[in-house]
Design an enzyme around this catalytic site. Structure first.
Site, PDB file in Angstrom:
ATOM      1  N   SER B 159       0.839  -1.193   0.000  1.00 37.85           N
ATOM      2  CA  SER B 159       0.000   0.000   0.000  1.00 37.85           C
ATOM      3  C   SER B 159       0.883   1.256   0.000  1.00 37.85           C
ATOM      4  CB  SER B 159      -0.936  -0.055   1.220  1.00 37.85           C
ATOM      5  OG  SER B 159      -1.969   0.881   1.119  1.00 37.85           O
ATOM      6  N   ASP B 324      -8.728  -6.709  -4.444  1.00 39.90           N
ATOM      7  CA  ASP B 324      -8.336  -5.400  -3.910  1.00 39.90           C
ATOM      8  C   ASP B 324      -8.939  -4.322  -4.798  1.00 39.90           C
ATOM      9  OD1 ASP B 324      -7.134  -3.090  -3.021  1.00 39.90           O
ATOM     10  OD2 ASP B 324      -5.084  -3.874  -3.095  1.00 39.90           O
ATOM     11  N   HIS B 357      -7.925  -5.425  -0.141  1.00 38.21           N
ATOM     12  CA  HIS B 357      -6.637  -4.739   0.034  1.00 38.21           C
ATOM     13  C   HIS B 357      -5.834  -5.350   1.182  1.00 38.21           C
ATOM     14  CE1 HIS B 357      -3.824  -1.492  -0.394  1.00 38.21           C
ATOM     15  NE2 HIS B 357      -4.026  -1.052   0.824  1.00 38.21           N
TER      16      HIS B 357
END
Lengths: 380, 380
Positions: B159, B324, B357
């Site tokens: 991320s 995601d 995610h």
């Protein structure tokens, strides 16, 4: 189609809301009842002699009874589905008598949390009962009675409005010939509920909410409502549509390193949030999101949607939009399969779109052509 | 692989944070500079003689320097990527010297808004400067200098951590041999920014925020932070994962017609929001979301990501997860194409997942096998 629909489509023109009073208590799903209430509604076109041409348009979360036309001296007050409803338009008012009604618990004139509670002489506020899709449909059926409409040619709506159309076909199967369900779903997904809950928490936790009785304090929970609407707006648009419209465009041409507007999308969200918080009632927002969460026709059938629709008799028009991620096409297909399983007559349009959930409000040519063709085939 | 990695994977055991002091001002992208600052970090494994086995793990929005192991007497304090980092684990501490560092502006010990501003003797609060991914990477490079590390074997992160790894390969091309970018994107989409802005507005508009100087009032903007985290959580999970875990399961077995918990997903969100608001700093949250929004390596290249990566020299490992939707596989592919365009060596894994995610934090066997194989091939 007749000659009228071939002429240039026009507006229904100047319209004015009407008001109906109901003095028989309405039993509610939540267990209580509403002793007496009013519904505000509008009509467009003319009811024919045998009252066979009536179409009910149900509204979504922030919609109202003002579906088409404009109010006198308010040129910007065009109805929310004016592109669909009017003379020569897909829902042609030369042929149909169209009704829009503000739902109970609403904030556009029907009895709701802002109304005076006769028991106290003060606004209902937190004391207003929870209302459900089923309650709305029951109250709409009473309005139909008052208007002399035994059976609707069609009941339609987008999003939450589509859920009301679905409920009509289930609970009043003899009173609706066509159920038209646009950009909806047979029930909310976990993610849908999750987004609603964040929006509710924003309102409930706003210090200006005062447990729902903010009217007495002369204030409204502006901030919570603003946050709720900003969040909602993200889910109404598609990632692509937002990307095309705003991208990463900067308000000041450079990163400003502040918490004011940097990116244009921020400005858009602020504008939408502020505008909404300036006129919509927070209690109505809360109640309406709960009505969305609770709606589940398969609830009493162990989750079996096919069993739930065994009692339906209407013909169905279902439409979904490819970029709608709030109520994706897959959700409409669930519904289509359940209807087909019961041998029902179903037309299904899965429409290419870029605008996400909001597509149902736009006048995409394929979408409107499908609606026009379907309405043209409805016998009145 | 050597014999060690074949033995059962274990924990790095008891760990303790270290602290580094920097007295040379750090110039910041926002225009200002930080006169002096501290970074809190942890290390696992042993730096080899030529310092060629160092791996930097960069953290995401709510992460910290505590990547692996546990703190003495705190058995529940396992590091956030402990399943990846340890003896015999994919990022094997028998082979590598692994560093985790809390970013500047953070709230886990590195200098940030909660720290005392030497100019005033009070917490920095609203006066703490904006920090960017580039600033973090610059500060991490100085930490590497202090530790005698001229070049990292790898810099990795998921991320926002992956964005830092990307920036390392761009701005310190001679100081990193492998850039490993997991569940990230080369820049935020409009929708990503929109969600961040709603979260920020929730905090900024919390009456307890006091313009960022809430420390002086002995309170924190708990409610805004709670809303921000609830919203964030929805975007970390997939619709499917939420559906599987919570569905429409009711807390009380029936609809209760109240605004307390009806559906289990609501309870989950409340729990996550409350927990987070109890320990995370609101100013850090604001600054970190802005760092996310601003990151855009193609910004100085007219949006041309291929041109931006012309200066990169590292080898790359890119991984994305099918469910995601915050940083979808399509975003990783943009990156892969830009890297390949420059003739760079890229391994790309698009991994089946259900967890959205958050998948990058889990120990899916395919994911970890890919990481293990990649790390095994890195020469030290």
């Amino acid at each position: 189609m007749n000659a009228t629909t071939a002429s240039p489509a026009g507006t229904v023109g100047i319209v004015a809301p009407q008001r109906a009073q109901f003095d028989t208590p309405l039993a509610l799903r939540s267990g209580g009842s509403l002793p007496a209430y009013q519904l505000v509604f509008e009509t467009y076109g003319t009811l024919n002699a045998d009252a066979s041409n009536a179409v009910l348009v149900c509204h979504a979360l922030s919609g109202s009874h003002h579906v088409a036309g404009v109010y006198a001296d308010q040129p910007k007050s065009r109805g929310w589905w004016d592109n669909l409803v009017g003379p020569g338009k897909p829902l042609d008012t030369h042929k149909f008598f169209v009704i829009g009604v503000n739902n109970l618990g609403g904030c556009y004139g029907s009895t709701g949390p802002m109304s005076i509670n006769p028991a106290t002489g003060k606004p209902w506020g937190s004391a207003f009962p929870f209302v459900t899709v089923e309650d709305w449909v029951d109250s709409q059926a009473r309005l139909a009675d008052q208007l002399g409409i035994r059976q609707f040619a069609a009941v339609l709506g987008g999003s939450l409005g589509g859920m009301q159309a679905l409920d009509w076909t289930l609970r009043y199967p003899d009173r609706v010939r066509h159920g038209m369900v646009i950009a909806a779903a047979p029930k909310l997904s976990t993610e849908n509920i999750a987004f609603n809950e964040v929006a509710r928490q924003a309102i409930l936790s706003d210090p200006q909410f005062h447990g729902g009785d903010y009217y007495e304090h002369g204030i409204v929970p502006t901030n919570g409502l603003r946050l709720a609407r900003m969040l909602g707006h993200i889910t109404y648009l598609s990632d692509d549509a937002m990307g095309e419209k705003f991208g990463r465009r900067l308000r000041h041409g450079e990163h400003k390193f502040h918490f004011d507007v940097d990116f244009e999308i921020e400005s858009y969200l602020h504008y939408q949030g502020d505008k909404f918080a300036g006129f919509f009632d927070a209690n109505t927002y809360l109640l309406t999101t709960k009505a969305l969460d609770y709606f589940d026709p398969a609830y009493s059938f162990d989750g079996d949607l096919r069993a739930a629709f065994a009692r339906a008799k209407a013909k169905f028009f279902i439409a979904s939009f490819t970029t709608d991620w709030r109520f994706s096409p897959a959700r409409s297909r669930e519904l289509v399969f359940a209807l087909l399983h019961n041998g029902l007559d179903v037309s299904y349009a899965e429409l290419e779109s870029t605008a996400g959930h909001d597509s149902f409000l736009l006048d995409d040519p394929h979408y409107h052509a499908a609606m026009r063709a379907y309405f043209a085939d409805i016998e009145v």
